[in-house]
Structure formats: C-alpha cells, structure tokens
Design an enzyme around this catalytic site. Structure first.
Site, mmCIF file in Angstrom:
data_model
loop_
_atom_site.group_PDB
_atom_site.id
_atom_site.type_symbol
_atom_site.label_atom_id
_atom_site.label_comp_id
_atom_site.label_asym_id
_atom_site.label_seq_id
_atom_site.Cartn_x
_atom_site.Cartn_y
_atom_site.Cartn_z
ATOM 1 N N ASP A 28 -6.310 -10.824 6.461
ATOM 2 C CA ASP A 28 -6.023 -9.409 6.219
ATOM 3 C C ASP A 28 -6.776 -8.942 4.975
ATOM 4 O OD1 ASP A 28 -4.337 -8.906 8.319
ATOM 5 O OD2 ASP A 28 -2.547 -9.532 7.243
ATOM 6 N N THR A 36 -5.502 -5.836 2.827
ATOM 7 C CA THR A 36 -4.591 -5.311 1.815
ATOM 8 C C THR A 36 -3.639 -6.381 1.307
ATOM 9 O OG1 THR A 36 -4.701 -3.142 2.867
ATOM 10 C CG2 THR A 36 -2.912 -3.512 1.320
ATOM 11 N N ASP A 59 1.337 -10.005 7.923
ATOM 12 C CA ASP A 59 2.540 -9.611 7.187
ATOM 13 C C ASP A 59 3.513 -8.792 8.017
ATOM 14 O OD1 ASP A 59 1.099 -7.295 7.415
ATOM 15 O OD2 ASP A 59 0.709 -7.062 5.269
#
Length: 955
Positions: A247, A249, A652
């Site tokens: 990912d 972020t 997440d």
C-alpha cells in the site's frame, strides 16, 4: 511439549485479548422501546442503532439510516471497504454498511443484516472459510509453506535411509553372529536393539524442535522490530518472498500531509529527498528568498489558520514536533513555519486582532475572520496595521486565489515587501507550476494578502468577480498580492528508499498497489525507488544512454511511463479477465503473465484487484517458458525468478482481508488496520512501516539459515554415528557407542544444539542474495561437502581408535572387555576404557564442529560473531561441562569406565576434537579447487566447441 506450550501460550493470550476487545465494543440500541447498551455480537435485526462520530462510531451491522431528517447529513468513512478515502454523505433511506465508521454527524439506523448475512460478515466468512459460506471462486493458495514442504521431503529421505541402514545392521549381525560365530538365538534381541539404535541415530529427532525454536526465537525478535507474528511459519515464508505488493498511505508514506514544494518570489523549490524538509531546503538554497519574503509568509500562515489546528512541541527542544491536531492541510503549513525556524504561537500571540491570550487579547475583536466555505474555497483573516487600516491574509484553492490576484510578491531589501504586477507571463508561470505540482500528485494551495484602508466594508460584494458557486465574491478578497503557491502531499517515509533498495539487492520485487490517482502513485513510486528512470519513455534531452547516471529528471507522470508499467484498476481488470462460455468473468492467467513482469504500479485499484494480483502472481508459471524469459531479459532487462512467486501483501481495510489471506504472507497495519484485516493477516506491522517488512524478510531468511545450520550439524553427527554403529555390527555385532550414549548424544546434540543454532542473529549478507527457490533442496552442495568432510574425519578417528586404539594406548579391546560370552579367555562384563575413549572423542569432535556449523558458505573465520550470541556461548559451555561430568561420574548409568578417563585420554579426546577446525579449512580449500577445476573444464569445453564450429564454417 515445547511446541504445544508455545502454541497454548499464544492462543491463550489471543483469546484473552479478543474477549477484552469484544467487551469494550458496546453500542446503544433501542429494543422493544427501551434504550439499552449491548456488545456488538448481541445486536439483532430490528434493533435501532444510535451512532455518533465522537463515540459509538463503528458500524457492526448493515443498516438503513432513519434520521436525522434535516440538518447536516451524517458522513461515513467507507475506506475500510472500498479503499476510497472520500467521506460519503448519507441521508435517510440510504444503506449504511457494516465495517464502516461515522466520521461526522449522528443519527439513528435500523439493523437489516447481522453476522454472516452482513457485508463485513461475508468478507469475514470468506477469510475464515466459514462452513456457513462457501467460496465461489478459485482463488485458493498453497496449504504448506516452502520450508515445511522441504522439511517433509528431507524427513522422508532420512527415514528411508535410516530404515535401510537398520535393516542392513540387523541382517549382517544375524548372519555373522548366529550363522558364522554360532551364537544363541537369544542374541537376536541384542541385534534388534542394535538395529533400532541405528534407526534412532539416523533420524534427527531434534529437527522439529529446531524448527519450532528457530521460528519462536525469530518471532520474538521480530516483535521488537515492530512485527507481530501470528503464525510461526510466516517467519520463514517471508524469507522466501519474491514480490512485495505494498500500500501507499501509511506504509510507504508517513500518513501525514506535509508541504513539499513552494513557488514564491519567482523561485520554485521542490523537495524530493524524503530525509530533507522543505524548510531546510528553502533556507539552504542559493536562491533563498529574502528575509522580508520569509517574514511575510510565516506571518500569513500563522495568522490565517484556525485555532483548532495546533502543533505539539517538545518544550525542551530536543524532539521538535511531537504531535498535531486539527486540519491536516493547516498542520502542514504550520509545520513549514516551524521548519523555517519560527514559532507560529509567538506570531499569533504577538499580532493585534489575532491574539486571544496575553496583553493583546483585548484587541481580538479588532480583527476580522472570514471563515472557509465550499462556495468561496478560501479563508481570510484581516488584522489591524500599525499605521492604520488592515492587512488581509488569504489562503485557498490555487485556481481561485490566483484568479483574485493582480500583483505578486518579489524579493526586496529587508523590511521592504516589494511587489510587481502579475503579468500574463507571470500568471502563466504560476499556473504551470500549479499544474506541475498537481501532476506530481500534490495538493496545491495559494497564499495571498491585501492591504485595506480603514473604514473598509468587509461585507461589500463584488459586481464582477464571483465565487466558485457563482455567488458574488467579497470585494476584500479581490485585487490581492500573490505570495506563494504551496504543494502539499503525504511524504515518503525517510527510511523507505533504503529499504526498497535492500529489497532489490535481495532479489525481491516491490509493487505499489494503491487507490490513489496515477500521478500521485507515480510520484511516490519514483521517490521510493520502485520506479527507475528507465521505466519512463521520455528521459529528457540530456539523458544518458543508460538512462540512469546522466541527464535531467524525467517527467514523473503516468503518461510518460512505458506500456504496462502502470495500470489503473479498471484497465487491469479488463486485461486479465475474459468472458467464459457461461457468460461469467474468468481469470486469464496467460494474459496476466504478459502483463505482470512489467507492472510496477497499480493505481485506482480496488481490494479485489489486490486479490487478483496476489493470485495471478502466485499461480504464474512464466518461469517455465524459457524463451519468454530470455526475451524479457534481452528486450526489457527483466529477470524472472526461476520458480513460482512467493507473495507478500499489505492491507488495512476490511475488503483487503481476502487478498491478505490469499497471499503467501499477509501484512496488516497495526495502527490503521481493521480487525478483520488483522485477523486475516499472518504478520501485523505495529508501526505500519514498509521498512519493518524488510526486517521480516531478513529474519525469515535467518530462520531458513538457522535450520540449515542445524541440519548441517545434526546430519554430520548422524552419518558418523550410523557408520560407526554399522561397522561395530559388522565386526563385533555390537556398536562401540552404547544405546544410552547415543541417546545422550541425541539429547545433547538435538535439543541444546537446536537452541544454540536457532539463536544465531541475522547478518547483513542474508539480504544480498536472491530468495531460495521453492524447488531447491534445503541441503546445498556446499553443505554436503561440509557434512561429508567432517563425518569422514570423525569416522576415520573413531575407526583408528576402534581398531588401533588398544595397541596404541595399551588397554584391552572394548569388544573383548564388554562381551561376556565365554569365547575369550579372561573376558568380563564391565565398561571399557576403550569404548569410553571413543565415546568422549566422538562427542568432542561433534561439539567443536558445532562452531563450524555456524557457517554455511565455507567462511575462513568460523568464530566470527560467536561472542555476539550469548545463548550459543552459554549452551556450548553447559554441554561441555555436562559431557565432562557424564564421562567422569556416569559409570554404569552412562556405560562409561568406572572412574572415568585419565588426563592423557582427555588430551587425546580434546586434540581430536580441536582437529575439526583445521579439517574444516581443508574442506574449504578442496571445495574451492573443485569449483575452479569445474569452471576450467567448462571454459575449455566451450573453447573447443567454438574451435570446431569455426573450422566447420570455414570448410
């Protein structure tokens, strides 16, 4: 028992933690007309759920919003499900999905689906493979990790070899003992015990213990490095990883908006190095703005930001900014002020009309705040000037603020704020810079100011200038002076580029999978090192031939990338799915194999795209197509790993859970991750940091190396012990090493050696070689050379002591002393010095070889780093002391001579034991000579073939 104890401890801690979490997850519901509090698991269909953004914000079930009817709509954060960070407004009648969170407002909603029937429940069932929910896709992975697949094969091979050796020992003993020497039938029991002893020695019983200890030790150490390991075998699997799909972020980036570029006073400053702040870059630049420009900028930002936005500063000045709260964009601007060496609090509190504390607080009403609104897309704050009138500071959307400016700030003498007209060319430069910032994934913000005379009507509307929604603009927010254009982004973590470089050095590919726009993804990927200069089609006019060392910076935008280096989720799905005969979408592995070698960035991707990517990479057999691999190497310099891919995936959100479970190793975010994502993952990153994944890879490879070290050590012992037992069976129908002694060797070597070698810390060299192939045997040729060389030495020493020992040292042969069968004059049943010497010498040779076994590549200095491992040193000392006690005081219990050994025999044992070190160096030299000889013969063969080919062409 050790494995069971570790598993029980982990399971007990997990259950206790889960229960405590469930008890804290309570919601307020209306049931049967009464307001009650219930835990999430007790919510049923028909309950009316009360939700607000401050607490009770998480939604445990699918609902339909009932109210409020009027006012501000409730806003939901659905990023956990969709990956989109944009807040979604919900009005009465809208469906609110489980797994989402209320981020603004409050309301009541009726529950329509719970458990397995809710959206989050279906995802959870898919993750846990619930019996109530059958998966309808074929995205299943391997059940066994690469390590345990190899260990299963080794165990099978050793079992077969041990069984064969045991059968041979029994048959030969029977033939020689009963057939030749005419012993009684009762001797069959002794022969059977001997053959069982051979089988027991052949099998490394300590291997499961070594694996468990290595995994447990690594998982404990990884915990200190921000990796919470949920499944022990994930440690080793990560060591075999060939691809990391990460990912953006919070993993590659700091998840904190930061000013990274500024255009002011006709100078452009863009900070690309993650370890350098924009403020430091501006202050140290040769084109640094004048103090008057810097002073105006820090005043503008400090005044024209909300009181709710604050930085938490370390009062001692050692740690700088320790935290922040409020609007993320304003936090970025105030941080920039701090980087310039100013304190926004002092500026605010020292500005009349802005200070709300101190001596100037009574003049707060003299200032004028014009709050931000979506219609105006800007915010302003006017403060009184010393000479009369006001100075109005403004900030807002770049296209809006720039359109309101008629002049611009330029460099001037200290204390002199020089301005000039904002000509069409100057305005074009600012707009082009804003476009450049936007193309690099930055959010742009313009800063401006205006001096206003006393008595000005701040509520006066313009007749010519309009706001973004078409309403008349305020006159005070027109005819302004352009001060700066600021580019804000979520910056790369400083440690990420080095971590990704280490991945590439270790032969691990890194791919970025994000829901962000293509240009934002490209900017971060290039800064991180995922994208290189050669991935861009146009490198600039001054670029060097290799596209790396020379030339200007390529334009870091998606349009400038070569084909298939970046794909958006929609295009990715179109390419890798085809319509089947029944009209359903089917995954096309063949087409996927044409794309993935080039793919480095997947932008605007959905969680399902992650699942597709993990599945496609894991199932790819492109490495078997030698022609395709050769073409990729020649045309694009892409090297395909010569085995199936081992995939690590980060995630997440709730919808990331299937992809985390499908990947070989799933990493969930410990800070930003949802509970379902954490449940599906194998490892939880406690700091959400990509660099921690590299640490996991290092420890994973160390697990593999530790088990190899144990195998190298244990199998050397086994080979020598089995051969010794077989020779004893052939010659004397009894082993010179008694069953209790072999059991002691197994206990000493298997248990304690497994702990000693499992505790070896990782070395930097582990990440400087490619991952181990799934199909490679765990025992390498180098290990075979070490094992056979040391085993040959140990066997030779034992054979010398067995057959020549009595004549060399003058004691009675052990086979005569210990065999009370009446065939030999004066034979008596007692433990011999002869066999005790063999036992002691054998153990000391294995103990010193334990130090050799710490090295797998033939390193010269086998003692390197040994004192950095106190566990290894302690176990070596303990085993040495125990061996001395057993030999000297073991007597009949350990089948050793009464009173132990004399000093001279101890000297012999230690001398032969220390001989393991020079023998290892001889093995290293011979192995290198063999490798060089093989290369020389190969080169000679190639030259010979070339010579014949040339001759044939000439004819």
């Amino acid at each position: 028992l050790i494995t069971a104890g570790i598993d029980y401890q982990k399971q007990f801690a997990f259950v206790r933690l889960t229960k405590s979490l469930e008890m804290t997850n309570t919601k307020s519901v209306i049931r049967d007309g009464k307001q009650i509090n219930v835990v999430d698991a007790d919510i049923v269909v028909g309950d009316v759920l009360s939700v607000n953004a401050h607490n009770l914000a998480s939604i445990p079930a699918d609902c339909v919003l009932l109210g409020p009817e009027a006012g501000t709509p409730i806003k939901m954060d659905e990023s956990a499900l969709t990956g989109e960070s944009k807040m979604m407004s919900k009005r009465p009648g809208d469906v609110v999905l489980s797994g989402t969170t209320a981020s603004q407002g409050n309301g009541k909603m009726v529950v329509i689906a719970v458990g397995i029937n809710s959206v989050a429940g279906k995802i959870k069932a898919r993750v846990y493979e619930s019996e109530d929910h059958d998966s309808d896709d074929d995205m299943d992975g391997d059940d066994e990790s690469p390590l345990f697949t190899k260990l299963t094969l080794i165990a099978k091979q050793i079992g077969i070899a041990g069984t064969v050796a045991a059968v041979i020992a029994f048959i030969v003993s029977v033939i020689v003992g009963i057939g030749v020497q005419k012993e009684s039938a009762s001797a069959l029991i002794d022969y059977l015990i001997l053959s069982i002893t051979v089988l027991a020695v052949a099998v490394p019983e300590g291997l499961p213990l070594a694996v468990t200890l290595a995994l447990a030790f690594s998982s404990k150490k990884m915990m200190k490095d921000q990796n919470l390991v949920k499944h022990l075998d994930a440690c080793e699997t990560m060591g075999c990883a060939t691809t990391i799909c990460s990912d953006k972020t919070g993993t590659l980036t700091a998840n904190k908006m930061t000013a990274r570029a500024i255009y002011t006073a006709n100078s452009n400053f863009v900070c690309t190095h993650p370890a350098v702040t924009l403020g430091d870059m501006v202050l140290q630049s040769s084109t640094r703005p004048s103090e008057s420009v810097i002073e105006l900028l820090v005043n503008l930002i400090s005044v024209d930001t909300m009181n709710e936005t604050v930085l938490y500063l370390d009062e001692d000045g050692k740690e700088g900014i320790t935290g922040s709260s409020g609007n993320p964009t304003e936090v970025a601007l105030l941080t920039f002020v701090y980087q310039l060496g100013r304190d926004y609090r002092s500026i605010r509190n020292g500005t009349k009309g802005r200070a709300d504390i101190g001596d100037l607080a009574e003049f707060l009403h003299d200032g004028k705040q014009i709050s931000f609104s979506s219609a105006r897309k800007m915010m302003s704050w006017a403060v009184p000037k010393e000479g009369g009138g006001f100075r109005l500071y403004s900030k807002g959307a770049s296209e809006v603020v720039i359109a309101r400016c008629t002049s611009q700030l330029v460099d001037g003498p200290v204390g002199d704020e020089s301005t000039e007209d904002l000509s069409d060319n100057a305005r074009g430069s600012v707009l082009n810079t804003a476009e450049l910032y936007a193309r690099r994934g930055m959010r742009t913000l313009a800063l401006a100011y205006r001096d206003i005379p006393a008595g000005f009507d701040f509520d006066e509307k313009s007749g010519t200038v309009t706001n973004a929604d078409g309403t008349p603009a305020l006159v005070c927010e027109t005819d302004m002076v352009f001060a700066a254009l600021v580019g804000i982004e979520d910056p790369l973590r400083p440690e990420v580029p080095d971590a990704i470089l280490r991945c590439y050095e270790a032969g691990i590919d890194v791919r970025l999978v994000t829901g962000d726009s293509p240009n934002t993804a490209v900017s971060i990927a290039y800064q991180a090192g995922i994208l290189k200069r050669y991935h861009f089609a146009n490198l600039g006019e001054a670029s060097g031939e290799d596209g790396e060392k020379d030339g200007g910076e390529p334009e870091m935008v998606a349009d400038n990338l070569k084909p298939n280096v970046l794909l958006e989720g929609k295009e990715f799905r179109r390419l890798v799915y085809r319509e089947g005969d029944d009209g359903r979408k089917e995954f096309d592995q063949a087409h996927f194999d044409k794309i993935w070698p080039h793919l480095r960035v997947l932008a605007r991707s959905s969680p399902d795209d992650k699942l597709t990517l993990a599945h496609g990479l894991n199932q790819s057999t492109l490495f078997t197509d030698k022609e395709a691999c050769k073409a990729l190497k020649q045309e694009d310099n892409i090297v395909i790993f010569p085995d199936r891919q081992v995939i690590a995936m980060t995630g997440d959100g709730t919808n990331d859970a299937p992809a985390l479970k499908r990947a070989d190793i799933g990493f969930a975010m410990g800070i930003a991750g949802t509970q379902i994502a954490k449940d599906a993952a194998d490892i939880i990153l406690l700091d959400d940091n990509f660099a921690s994944i590299v640490t996991a890879a290092k420890w994973g490879r160390n697990v593999y190396a530790s088990i190899q070290k144990f195998l190298q050590f244990q199998l050397t012992v086994n080979i020598a012990a089995v051969v010794t037992a077989l020779v004893g069976a052939f010659a004397f129908q009894q082993s010179p090493l008694a069953a209790i002694q072999l059991l002691w060797v197994n206990l000493l070597m298997d248990s304690l050696a497994s702990l000693a070698l499992a505790s070896e810390p990782p070395t930097p060299e582990l990440l400087k070689k490619p991952p181990v192939n799934r199909s490679d045997h765990m025992i390498t040729r180098r290990m075979w050379a070490n094992m056979l060389g040391q085993a040959a030495y140990q066997i030779a020493v034992v054979m010398i002591l067995l057959f020549a020992g009595p004549s060399l040292f003058g004691f009675d042969p052990g086979w005569k002393v210990e065999k009370n069968d009446g065939l030999y004059p004066g034979s008596k049943k007692e433990n011999s010095v002869h066999y005790t010497l063999i036992f002691n010498t054998f153990v000391w040779m294995t103990l010193f070889n334990e130090i050799n076994s710490r090295k797998l590549k033939g390193e010269i200095n086998v003692f390197e780093g040994v004192f950095k491992n106190p566990i290894f040193c302690s176990i070596f000392v303990i085993t040495s002391v125990l061996q001395a006690i057993m030999v000297q005081f073991g007597s009949y219990a350990m089948h050793v001579a009464e009173g132990g050994l004399d000093a001279q025999y101890w000297g012999v044992s230690m001398a032969f034991g220390l001989g393991s070190f020079p023998v290892q160096q001889i093995i290293n030299v011979l192995y290198r000579l063999g490798i060089h000889s093989k290369r020389w013969r190969e080169e000679k063969r190639v030259k010979k073939n070339a010579k014949y080919t040339t001759r044939n062409i000439g004819h």
